[in-house]
Design a protein around this motif. Structure first.
Motif, short mmCIF file in Angstrom:
data_model
loop_
_atom_site.label_atom_id
_atom_site.label_comp_id
_atom_site.label_asym_id
_atom_site.label_seq_id
_atom_site.Cartn_x
_atom_site.Cartn_y
_atom_site.Cartn_z
N GLU A 367 0.84 -1.18 0.00
CA GLU A 367 0.00 0.00 0.00
C GLU A 367 0.88 1.25 0.00
O GLU A 367 1.91 1.29 0.67
N ASN A 368 0.43 2.25 -0.73
CA ASN A 368 1.10 3.56 -0.74
C ASN A 368 2.58 3.46 -1.11
O ASN A 368 3.43 4.15 -0.55
N THR A 382 9.14 -9.05 8.54
CA THR A 382 7.95 -9.82 8.93
C THR A 382 6.68 -9.40 8.18
O THR A 382 5.68 -10.08 8.25
N GLU A 383 6.73 -8.27 7.45
CA GLU A 383 5.56 -7.83 6.70
C GLU A 383 5.70 -8.23 5.23
O GLU A 383 6.80 -8.33 4.69
N ALA A 397 5.49 -11.68 -0.53
CA ALA A 397 6.18 -12.48 0.49
C ALA A 397 6.70 -11.57 1.58
O ALA A 397 6.89 -10.37 1.36
N THR A 398 6.94 -12.15 2.75
CA THR A 398 7.61 -11.39 3.81
C THR A 398 9.10 -11.32 3.50
O THR A 398 9.63 -12.10 2.71
#
Length: 868
Positions: A367-368, A382-383, A397-398
């Motif tokens: 996003e953004n 981790t995101e 993927a993280t």
């Protein structure tokens, strides 16, 4: 005494404790042991309020545990080697030994009036030959065990003090003592193999349940375990037979965004280039004038030199990257070389913008997502993110998943292999200075480096040295350095480097268990006393001192000097806050600040001239800002107990505490009030015929205690609640809450209408509860009220559970939902009786104004609601 007089009380009880041997630590198989230790001080010559706070906390724990039946070890020593003593010798003349031992004597004299429960028979200084001789013996044992080695290494070199500095001793690129710009230099150094223990030191942190989480996190970060990729970039037309540059990266997922390769000024390729190119040599020399700490390199302007060399990207032979020598790359981390991915590393981005290098984004946030500007997008581990340029996938993927996928892809394609590395480097202990523990080896032309024989230890420092020129006096002391080889007997030369002072403080806790043993430790004593049950000290030692101590305990176990249980030497750790004070200043004719001591200021003005002073909010006490309070002056003015009480009362011990004159005076007044209450009880007893007559007339209940009822019962309930709460406060290191409970109970006792027997019992128990905090006053109260022996030897008061059960309850009374009054009634009073009492309450009668309520709701034990 007619009034509370600490000048009379305190010396008398200190003499009594010494005559009794109250604080001598004794190994006793029939008693549990408790080892409490505060980080020992450097003998600068003066104690400060930080010392008072630190050692008072430890003293509370030691005295409390002793009262609970433990055999307590509470020792004191001095961390006495180091540069300050040498600097003093250079600045003032004299000898570091005289300066150090003189300061130790002064500080001991300043500390003893605090009444600390220290076993002074175990005292030692790390500069005692008896101590550092055993340290030398352990060095030899560790050398034989393969835990010590020697190699060339790049170090921080102070050109004024002419010694190696640890990274933490480099501040803003300058030596912490001399202020000189630090240089990088390659020297032959001695190292401890602490890196071999990286995984063990990291995993063991999970078992340290009684350590602060912030300290464990700092250690985890320092050890720095990381998963990454080792790979190589092929050099194009490289000189000096270099065909590749090995790189270690923790973010192989960003390889498709690479725009340059950077090498350390100390990389073998850079050294080869500087031999032939003056421009390269000049740049590398400039880089070496920076310190070697990561923090220092992070702060410095990112600078590089294009070598003119190029490498091929491993996934595209047509893709060439420039090779830079960069000032922010350390040789002793990874391989001394990196690939730069500017889009996703801020340091690399700053470098790329400076030298106009490509910035290639490899993914955007889901996003953004924004193009890379002046701020790099560091991919979160981790995101999940969306990959734009990937090796073998096009998916969300993280970062962690992408790193592992990148490693697998590279391994499958023969472009490197996944490895786990640690940030922790081996511990370089060589220091080019005099005032330290000599490294016990000799250099023989035939045998090489040979350890000294243990029967020749200690290798003592010579006394006849001079400090009339910079550098290590041992290098110039030819008769001391000249020796014979322990192996072949031929002429040899002693090692003139001494050990880093962190070595001295990495095992002192073990030596305290048997400070006079003719080996580093006595295993029987170590088995009994170790581990340290409670260690107390500043957060500034959270990393190196504690990490080195943990390593040393393991090394001592391997070499047979500590039991296996002591591999983690400190079971519990507490890091106390600082002592702060306001800063007072005026300004000179050039508007420069002139600082003033607190005792020179009164009512916002200088006592001498009446000039108004500026007041700056509290900060850590500092000699340079003159916002220091001399504990000796406080003890002389108010007594040690006041200083101790204030240090414990004003703030939770883990937080900073602000010293104020008003706070100290309030503490003194409170202790005076406690004294007057106890003295009043003693006078009542004396008027009744003295202690013997009093005790013969006191009625006893079935438990052998003073019979209780009415006001006596109320006082006794309050007393036992206080015993419970004070005990819980000490057990949880909530000393300020314990003090608050004692303040409250003092008020209860002062107002009590209980019998003399009940008040005497309460005052004596209160003395026991105050003994860990204000030991001198507690002894005096115990004595005048007829206590047997010393209160320091009395068992800790026990709580009677029956006294903690409340027979009454206080109920709020609400009228139409608004609180109007409250009612105290027996817990088992029937609802109709509670209702009658509530309706007879003055506030309720006023609200009713002669009318009747519509409804009265009684919730037993909770509340009374009157609806009108």
């Amino acid at each position: 005494m007619a009034r509370y007089n600490p000048r009379e009380i305190e010396p008398r009880w200190q003499q009594a404790w010494e005559a009794d041997g109250t604080f001598l630590a004794k190994r006793d198989a029939d008693r549990p042991k408790y080892y409490v230790l505060e980080m020992f001080p450097y003998p600068s010559g003066r104690i400060h309020m930080g010392h008072v706070r630190n050692y008072t906390m430890g003293d509370v724990v030691a005295r409390y545990k002793s009262s609970c039946g433990f055999s307590v070890l509470h020792p004191m020593g001095w961390d006495a080697f180091g540069m300050p003593a040498e600097n003093a010798a250079m600045e003032r003349g004299g000898h570091p030994k005289d300066w150090t031992y003189g300061n130790i004597a002064d500080m001991r004299d300043q500390m003893k009036p605090l009444g600390l429960s220290i076993d002074w028979t175990r005292e030692f200084a790390t500069c005692d030959p008896e101590y550092y001789g055993q340290q030398q013996a352990m060095f030899i044992d560790m050398l034989h065990a393969g835990l010590v080695y020697r190699k060339n290494a790049v170090v921080n070199w102070d050109p004024v003090d002419m010694t190696v500095l640890a990274n933490e001793q480099v501040e803003d690129g300058r030596g912490w003592r001399s202020g000189a710009l630090v240089e990088r230099r390659e020297l032959t150094q001695w190292f401890f193999k602490i890196s071999d223990f990286s995984e063990e030191l990291l995993e063991a942190l999970d078992g340290l349940d009684n350590w602060p989480e912030k300290v464990k996190l700092m250690q985890r970060n320092w050890i720095g375990k990381s998963r990454g990729l080792e790979m190589a970039f092929s050099l194009i037309d490289a000189p000096h037979d270099f065909d590749r540059i090995e790189v270690y990266t923790t973010r192989p997922d960003t390889l498709m965004g690479a725009s340059f390769v950077g090498i350390s000024p100390d990389h073998p390729l850079a050294k080869a280039l500087e031999r032939d190119d003056p421009k390269v040599a000049e740049f590398c020399a400039e880089c070496r004038r920076l310190g070697t700490s990561e923090e220092e390199l992070e702060k410095a302007e990112k600078r590089g030199l294009d070598t003119g060399l190029r490498v091929r990207h491993p996934f595209d032979t047509a893709w060439e990257l420039p090779v830079y020598i960069a000032n922010f790359i350390l040789m002793d981390y990874g391989t001394g070389a990196i690939f730069g991915c500017p889009a996703h590393d801020q340091r690399d981005l700053d470098f790329a913008r400076k030298y106009d290098l490509p910035v290639t984004d490899t993914f955007v946030a889901l996003e953004n997502g924004q193009p890379v500007g002046d701020e790099a997008f560091v991919p979160p581990k981790t995101e999940k993110v969306k990959w734009l340029k990937a090796f073998a996938w096009d998916e969300v993927a993280t970062g962690e998943q992408a790193i592992e996928a990148a490693i697998r892809f590279c391994e499958e394609n023969g472009v490197g292999h996944g490895v786990t590395k640690f940030r922790l480097r081996d511990w370089g202990i060589s220091r080019q200075r005099y005032w330290g523990c000599p490294i016990p080896v000799v250099h023989c032309d035939s045998c090489g480096v040979v350890p000294e024989k243990k029967e020749n230890l200690p290798v003592r420092l010579p006394d006849d040295v001079s400090f009339d020129q910079p550098g290590n006096p041992l290098d110039r002391h030819l008769t001391w350095a000249a020796c014979t080889c322990p192996k072949c007997g031929a002429p040899a030369r002693r090692e003139t480097d001494t050990m880093d002072t962190f070595v001295d403080s990495s095992w002192y806790y073990a030596r305290f268990t048997a400070p006079r043993a003719d080996t580093p430790t006595d295993m029987a004593e170590a088995e009994y006393w170790m581990n340290v049950d409670q260690y107390i000290g500043g957060i500034e030692h959270a990393i190196l001192h504690l990490l080195y101590s943990r390593f040393f305990a393991r090394a001592m176990h391997i070499t047979g000097h500590l039991p296996a249980k002591a591999k983690e030497p400190f079971d519990a750790l507490f890091t106390q806050g600082m002592v702060t004070h306001e800063i007072y200043l005026t300004r000179d004719e050039n508007d420069r600040p002139v600082y003033h001591l607190p005792e020179d200021v009164e009512g916002g003005k200088l006592k001498t001239t009446g000039a108004a002073v500026e007041t700056i909010p509290s900060a850590k006490m500092s000699k340079s800002k003159k916002n220091v309070v001399d504990p000796v002056n406080i003890i002389e003015s108010f007594g040690a107990d006041t200083a101790r009480w204030f240090m414990l009362s004003d703030s939770p011990p883990e937080r900073d505490v602000e010293w104020t004159a008003a706070g100290a005076e309030a503490a003194y007044k409170h202790l005076g009030r406690v004294w007057r209450i106890a003295n009043g009880i003693a006078e009542e007893m004396e008027q009744g015929g003295g202690i013997a007559a009093y005790e013969s007339e006191v009625p006893q209940n079935a438990k052998g205690a003073a019979a209780v009822g009415g006001d006596d019962l109320a006082l006794r309930r309050a007393l036992h609640r206080t015993v419970h709460d004070v005990t819980m406060g000490i057990e949880s290191f909530g000393f300020n809450t314990s003090v608050a409970k004692l303040y409250a109970f003092t008020n209860t006792l002062a107002k009590s209408s209980a019998s003399l027997a009940a008040r005497r019992e309460a005052a004596m128990v209160m003395a026991q509860l105050m003994a860990p905090m204000t030991p001198h006053l507690a002894e005096e109260i115990w004595d005048i009220l007829g206590g047997q022996g010393l209160v320091a030897n009395a068992p800790w008061p026990q709580t009677d559970p029956d006294m903690l059960v409340e027979d009454t309850v206080t109920l709020p009374i609400q009228v139409n939902g608004k609180r109007r009054s409250e009612l105290t009634v027996p817990k088992d009073m029937p609802k109709d009786e509670v209702e009658k009492l509530a309706l007879a309450d003055d506030a309720v009668l006023k609200a009713l104004a002669g009318g009747a309520p519509k409804k009265v709701i009684v919730v037993p034990g909770r509340i009374v609601n009157v609806v009108i």
